[in-house]
Design an enzyme around this catalytic site. Structure first.
Site, PDB file in Angstrom:
ATOM      1  N   ASP A 172      -3.282  -1.476   9.953  1.00 18.48           N
ATOM      2  CA  ASP A 172      -2.603  -1.038  11.424  1.00 18.48           C
ATOM      3  C   ASP A 172      -1.073  -0.646  11.038  1.00 18.48           C
ATOM      4  O   ASP A 172      -0.752  -0.417   9.775  1.00 18.48           O
ATOM      5  CB  ASP A 172      -2.859  -2.285  12.439  1.00 18.48           C
ATOM      6  N   CYS A 182      -3.063  -5.257   6.797  1.00 22.73           N
ATOM      7  CA  CYS A 182      -2.317  -5.363   8.047  1.00 22.73           C
ATOM      8  C   CYS A 182      -0.925  -6.274   7.725  1.00 22.73           C
ATOM      9  O   CYS A 182      -0.497  -6.309   6.739  1.00 22.73           O
ATOM     10  CB  CYS A 182      -3.011  -5.851   9.334  1.00 22.73           C
ATOM     11  N   THR A 184      -0.405  -9.516   7.961  1.00 21.32           N
ATOM     12  CA  THR A 184      -0.638 -10.861   7.045  1.00 21.32           C
ATOM     13  C   THR A 184      -2.039 -10.409   6.293  1.00 21.32           C
ATOM     14  O   THR A 184      -2.299 -11.274   5.360  1.00 21.32           O
ATOM     15  CB  THR A 184      -1.209 -11.953   8.103  1.00 21.32           C
ATOM     16  N   HIS A 205     -16.502 -13.120  -9.097  1.00 21.23           N
ATOM     17  CA  HIS A 205     -17.375 -14.141  -8.611  1.00 21.23           C
ATOM     18  C   HIS A 205     -18.083 -13.667  -7.444  1.00 21.23           C
ATOM     19  O   HIS A 205     -19.071 -14.014  -6.943  1.00 21.23           O
ATOM     20  CB  HIS A 205     -16.684 -15.380  -8.348  1.00 21.23           C
ATOM     21  N   HIS A 241     -23.369 -16.111 -10.352  1.00 18.57           N
ATOM     22  CA  HIS A 241     -22.675 -15.608  -9.170  1.00 18.57           C
ATOM     23  C   HIS A 241     -23.357 -14.629  -8.109  1.00 18.57           C
ATOM     24  O   HIS A 241     -23.349 -14.558  -6.692  1.00 18.57           O
ATOM     25  CB  HIS A 241     -21.233 -14.709  -9.483  1.00 18.57           C
TER      26      HIS A 241
HETATM   27  C1  RB5 Z   1       0.268  -6.989  14.293  1.00 24.18           C
HETATM   28  O1  RB5 Z   1       1.641  -7.414  14.741  1.00 24.18           O
HETATM   29  C2  RB5 Z   1      -0.286  -8.365  13.342  1.00 24.18           C
HETATM   30  O2  RB5 Z   1      -0.846  -9.333  14.284  1.00 24.18           O
HETATM   31  C3  RB5 Z   1      -1.124  -7.942  12.469  1.00 24.18           C
HETATM   32  O3  RB5 Z   1      -0.706  -6.683  11.686  1.00 24.18           O
HETATM   33  C4  RB5 Z   1      -1.935  -8.650  11.593  1.00 24.18           C
HETATM   34  O4  RB5 Z   1      -0.957  -9.413  10.998  1.00 24.18           O
HETATM   35  C5  RB5 Z   1      -3.012  -9.615  12.069  1.00 24.18           C
HETATM   36  O5  RB5 Z   1      -3.657 -10.327  11.768  1.00 24.18           O
END
Ligand code: RB5
Length: 149
Positions: A8, A65, A67, A98, A133
């Site tokens: 994203d 993304c 996180t 694994h 595994h």
């Molecule tokens: C976008 O702002 C953010 O929520 C997305 O990139 C991600 O971290 C979601 O899990």
């Protein structure tokens, strides 16, 4: 090995960095977007990459993304996908040895590009260990089968 890439807006810059790294390695990949930092919804890109990997057109996927959490959760809803969120090299290797992870999920806002590339390198070059595994991965597949009806 053919790699499917997706992110994203929160993972766009790291995706560009990973593409340059894959170019250096001479590895084949396709970028499924997004293609700029304008706000988008991560499940849309998770789905494109997860379907390309689950369908066998690509061997592995890398999703990014902010996180790495949302895009990995979304990818794991596609049957046959084992997406692993890894922010250290040990976990990246273990997810291959694994868990036979077929998608690596990363958070651009969590780690720097240097560590991210070390993780990508380790994840792409580590094989599945099989043996005990394999039995566990088969049990994951059985859970998937049970809830796919
Ligand atoms: C976008 O702002 C953010 O929520 C997305 O990139 C991600 O971290 C979601 O899990």
């Amino acid at each position: 090995m053919k790699i499917a890439l997706g992110s994203d807006h929160g993972g766009y810059q790291l995706k560009e960095t990973i593409k340059a790294f894959l170019d250096e390695l001479g590895m084949e990949y396709k970028d499924f977007g997004t293609d700029c930092e304008e706000s988008v919804d991560y499940p849309d890109f998770a789905l494109k990459v997860a379907e390309a990997v689950a369908g066998g057109q690509y061997d592995r996927g890398i999703l990014i993304c902010g996180t790495g959490i949302g895009i990995g959760i979304a990818a794991n809803k596609v049957l046959g996908i084992r997406a692993a969120l890894c922010h250290d090299v040990f976990s990246a290797k273990a997810s291959r040895e694994h868990n036979d992870a077929n998608i690596l999920s990363l958070g651009q806002r969590v780690i720097g590009p240097g560590l991210a590339l070390e993780i990508v390198k380790a994840w792409l070059s580590t094989g599945f260990a099989g043996g005990r595994h394999q039995r566990r991965v088969d049990k994951i597949k059985a859970i998937e089968e049970k809830y796919s009806k």
